[in-house]
Design a protein around this motif. Structure first.
Motif, short mmCIF file in Angstrom:
data_model
loop_
_atom_site.label_atom_id
_atom_site.label_comp_id
_atom_site.label_asym_id
_atom_site.label_seq_id
_atom_site.Cartn_x
_atom_site.Cartn_y
_atom_site.Cartn_z
N LEU A 50 0.85 -1.20 0.00
CA LEU A 50 0.00 0.00 0.00
C LEU A 50 0.88 1.25 0.00
O LEU A 50 1.90 1.28 0.68
N SER A 51 0.49 2.26 -0.76
CA SER A 51 1.20 3.53 -0.72
C SER A 51 0.79 4.31 0.53
O SER A 51 -0.13 3.92 1.25
N MET A 52 1.47 5.43 0.77
CA MET A 52 1.11 6.25 1.93
C MET A 52 -0.35 6.69 1.87
O MET A 52 -1.05 6.69 2.88
N ALA A 53 -0.80 7.07 0.69
CA ALA A 53 -2.17 7.55 0.54
C ALA A 53 -3.21 6.42 0.63
O ALA A 53 -4.38 6.68 0.88
N GLU A 54 -2.78 5.19 0.45
CA GLU A 54 -3.71 4.05 0.44
C GLU A 54 -3.78 3.33 1.79
O GLU A 54 -4.70 2.53 2.01
N LEU A 58 -0.43 7.59 7.97
CA LEU A 58 -0.08 9.01 8.04
C LEU A 58 -1.36 9.82 8.22
O LEU A 58 -1.99 10.24 7.25
N THR A 59 -1.73 10.02 9.46
CA THR A 59 -3.01 10.68 9.75
C THR A 59 -3.13 12.07 9.13
O THR A 59 -4.25 12.45 8.75
N PRO A 60 -2.05 12.89 9.01
CA PRO A 60 -2.24 14.21 8.39
C PRO A 60 -2.72 14.16 6.94
O PRO A 60 -3.22 15.16 6.43
N TYR A 61 -2.57 13.01 6.28
CA TYR A 61 -3.07 12.87 4.92
C TYR A 61 -4.60 12.83 4.89
O TYR A 61 -5.20 12.96 3.82
N PHE A 62 -5.23 12.60 6.04
CA PHE A 62 -6.67 12.36 6.08
C PHE A 62 -7.31 13.27 7.14
O PHE A 62 -7.70 12.83 8.22
N PRO A 63 -7.45 14.56 6.84
CA PRO A 63 -7.93 15.52 7.84
C PRO A 63 -9.34 15.25 8.35
O PRO A 63 -9.63 15.49 9.52
N ALA A 64 -10.23 14.77 7.49
CA ALA A 64 -11.61 14.53 7.92
C ALA A 64 -11.73 13.31 8.81
O ALA A 64 -12.61 13.26 9.69
N GLU A 65 -10.88 12.32 8.63
CA GLU A 65 -10.97 11.07 9.37
C GLU A 65 -10.36 11.16 10.77
O GLU A 65 -10.81 10.49 11.70
N TYR A 66 -9.32 11.99 10.94
CA TYR A 66 -8.58 11.99 12.20
C TYR A 66 -8.42 13.41 12.76
O TYR A 66 -7.30 13.84 13.07
N GLY A 118 7.59 34.67 -2.35
CA GLY A 118 7.32 34.12 -3.67
C GLY A 118 7.83 32.71 -3.91
O GLY A 118 7.56 32.12 -4.96
N LYS A 119 8.55 32.13 -2.94
CA LYS A 119 9.07 30.77 -3.11
C LYS A 119 7.97 29.75 -2.80
O LYS A 119 7.05 30.01 -2.01
N ARG A 120 8.11 28.58 -3.40
CA ARG A 120 7.13 27.50 -3.21
C ARG A 120 7.73 26.43 -2.30
O ARG A 120 8.82 25.92 -2.57
N PHE A 121 6.97 26.08 -1.27
CA PHE A 121 7.45 25.15 -0.24
C PHE A 121 6.51 23.96 -0.15
O PHE A 121 5.31 24.13 0.12
N ARG A 122 7.05 22.78 -0.36
CA ARG A 122 6.24 21.59 -0.14
C ARG A 122 6.10 21.38 1.37
O ARG A 122 7.08 21.38 2.13
N VAL A 123 4.86 21.22 1.83
CA VAL A 123 4.57 21.02 3.25
C VAL A 123 3.79 19.73 3.43
O VAL A 123 3.04 19.30 2.56
N GLY A 124 3.97 19.10 4.62
CA GLY A 124 3.30 17.85 4.89
C GLY A 124 2.15 17.95 5.87
O GLY A 124 1.51 16.94 6.18
N ILE A 172 2.79 24.23 -0.89
CA ILE A 172 2.35 23.26 -1.89
C ILE A 172 2.18 21.92 -1.20
O ILE A 172 3.07 21.47 -0.47
N THR A 173 1.06 21.27 -1.43
CA THR A 173 0.80 19.96 -0.84
C THR A 173 0.98 18.87 -1.89
O THR A 173 0.45 18.98 -3.00
N MET A 174 1.74 17.84 -1.54
CA MET A 174 1.91 16.68 -2.43
C MET A 174 2.37 15.51 -1.59
O MET A 174 2.84 15.68 -0.45
N SER A 175 2.24 14.31 -2.12
CA SER A 175 2.71 13.11 -1.43
C SER A 175 4.23 13.17 -1.26
O SER A 175 4.95 13.71 -2.11
N ALA A 176 4.70 12.59 -0.17
CA ALA A 176 6.15 12.53 0.06
C ALA A 176 6.87 11.79 -1.06
O ALA A 176 8.04 12.07 -1.35
N ASN A 177 6.20 10.84 -1.68
CA ASN A 177 6.83 10.09 -2.77
C ASN A 177 7.09 10.94 -4.00
O ASN A 177 7.83 10.53 -4.90
#
Length: 386
Positions: free
Chosen positions: A72-76, A92-100, A179-185, A201-206
């Motif tokens: 399973l991937s992180m999102a799965e 990874l509970t932060p991936y699922f804000p409504a559930e946790y 003006g810089k773009r930052f990936r955040v988890g 910017i939000t994206m999967s760690a992968n």
């Protein structure tokens, strides 16, 4: 598959049964453990240690097979564990804000560590992870109910070291961030980036390596050991570690609820005992590797910067205000009614753990402390069965 030792016990049980003895009900079982990180990542290494501990503590009645970046991937993982695709999962509970929401509200408070002085420096994860695990196990029925609703049983957290800025461009002050773009988890780092003038910017760690390599993002808000875990070194040119702080924590070994309830009390107790191994190993190892990785990367030509004092002062002021923001957001968005009081109560436990970890100077000592203060107080004869 039965082990040789277990087969012998079953044979002896059958002989004794004819003499009026009761047969053994134990059956060997292999549990599938899904971790959506690469095989050489520290959480996977700790997952293998968890698997070994389960086998040792149950004398082979339970074994664990770790599936790194495969089953399973992180999102799965959350849904896959709920549906029984895996028996144990790195959720990874932060991936699922409504559930946790209750769990995520608490994990978003990790930047509190930046306000606790020099005593916690270099031990942020070692203090935060057991403090939050203790709070969830002992004081947060709503947190446990969120896992129950997803057909999971919570068995503790794992997490790493303090977060900084891992970039392909120098960042030393607030003007550099504009003006810089930052990936955040997680949302707390998203708010911090906005406050400092950047774009989150939000994206999967992968996806981080490709995004940083191709300039989709300028920086990743991340701890330094994750540079190795996700193979980012080839894309990194500059690192600044003074802010935003905080750590990433998540449910490390959640167990499918049906699987948990079919185990014996002794087996559930063994899983909890084994869970103390990665729970301690991950933050301890992250902190051990933090300085080593920074030194190695500097030798390769990657620049490590100190942040401007004005930016650090503004960051601390933001963190103080953000505790109210967190509570208000989770009340309005997710119906968390007592968020402010939860954060206040949790801070007391966090301060306790900042003190408890001061004298710890070995992984074995830390693991024993974690077991004594947290996991040993969970009753396997009742926990997760209601």
């Amino acid at each position: 598959m039965l082990t040789c030792k277990h087969t012998l016990l079953v044979m002896l049980s059958g002989i004794l049964l004819g003499l009026g003895a009761m047969p053994s009900n134990a059956e060997a079982r292999e549990l599938r453990y899904a971790i959506g990180q690469p095989p050489k990542a520290l959480p996977v290494i700790a997952g293998e240690a968890f698997a070994k501990a389960v086998g040792d503590y149950t004398e082979g009645e339970l074994t664990v097979k770790v599936y790194a970046l495969s089953l399973l991937s992180m999102a799965e993982t959350s849904a896959g564990l709920r549906d029984g695709i895996a028996d144990v999962g790195f959720v990874l509970t932060p991936y699922f804000p409504a559930e946790y929401p209750h769990n995520n509200m608490l994990t978003e408070a990790s930047m509190l560590l930046q306000l606790m002085g020099e005593d916690v420096k270099g031990r942020e994860g070692m203090a935060f992870i057991p403090a939050l695990s203790e709070y969830i196990f002992q004081h947060c029925d709503a947190c446990l109910d969120e896992f129950k609703a997803q057909n999971q049983v919570f068995t503790g957290l794992v997490g790493g070291s303090s977060y900084g800025l891992v970039c392909n461009t120098p960042i030393t002050n607030q003007a550099d961030m504009a003006g810089k773009r930052f990936r955040v988890g997680a949302a707390n780092w998203s708010r911090w980036v906005k406050e400092m003038g950047g774009t989150p910017i939000t994206m999967s760690a992968n996806e981080m390596l490709e995004a940083l390599s191709q300039g989709v993002v300028d920086c990743i808000v991340l701890s330094t050991p994750e540079i190795d875990n996700f193979g980012l070194a080839e894309a990194v040119t500059d690192i600044s570690m003074g802010a935003p702080g905080g750590i990433f924590s998540t449910a490390g070994q959640n167990v499918n609820r049906q699987v948990w309830q079919k185990l014996s009390d002794d087996q559930r107790g063994a899983l909890l005992r084994a869970a103390a191994v990665p729970a301690a190993m991950v933050p301890y190892s992250y902190h051990e590797r933090e300085k080593e990785i920074l030194g190695r990367l500097q030798k390769k030509g990657i620049k490590v910067h100190d942040l401007d004092p004005d930016l650090l002062a503004k960051s601390e002021a933001f963190i103080t205000r953000d505790m109210d923001t967190i509570a208000q957001y989770y009340e309005e968005k997710h119906g968390v009614e007592n968020g402010a009081q939860m954060l206040k109560d949790f801070r007391v436990i966090l301060e306790k753990w900042v003190g408890l970890t001061q004298g710890v100077d070995s992984l074995e000592e830390y693991q024993e402390l974690y077991w004594n203060e947290v996991f040993s107080k969970v009753d396997p004869s009742t926990y997760g069965l209601q």
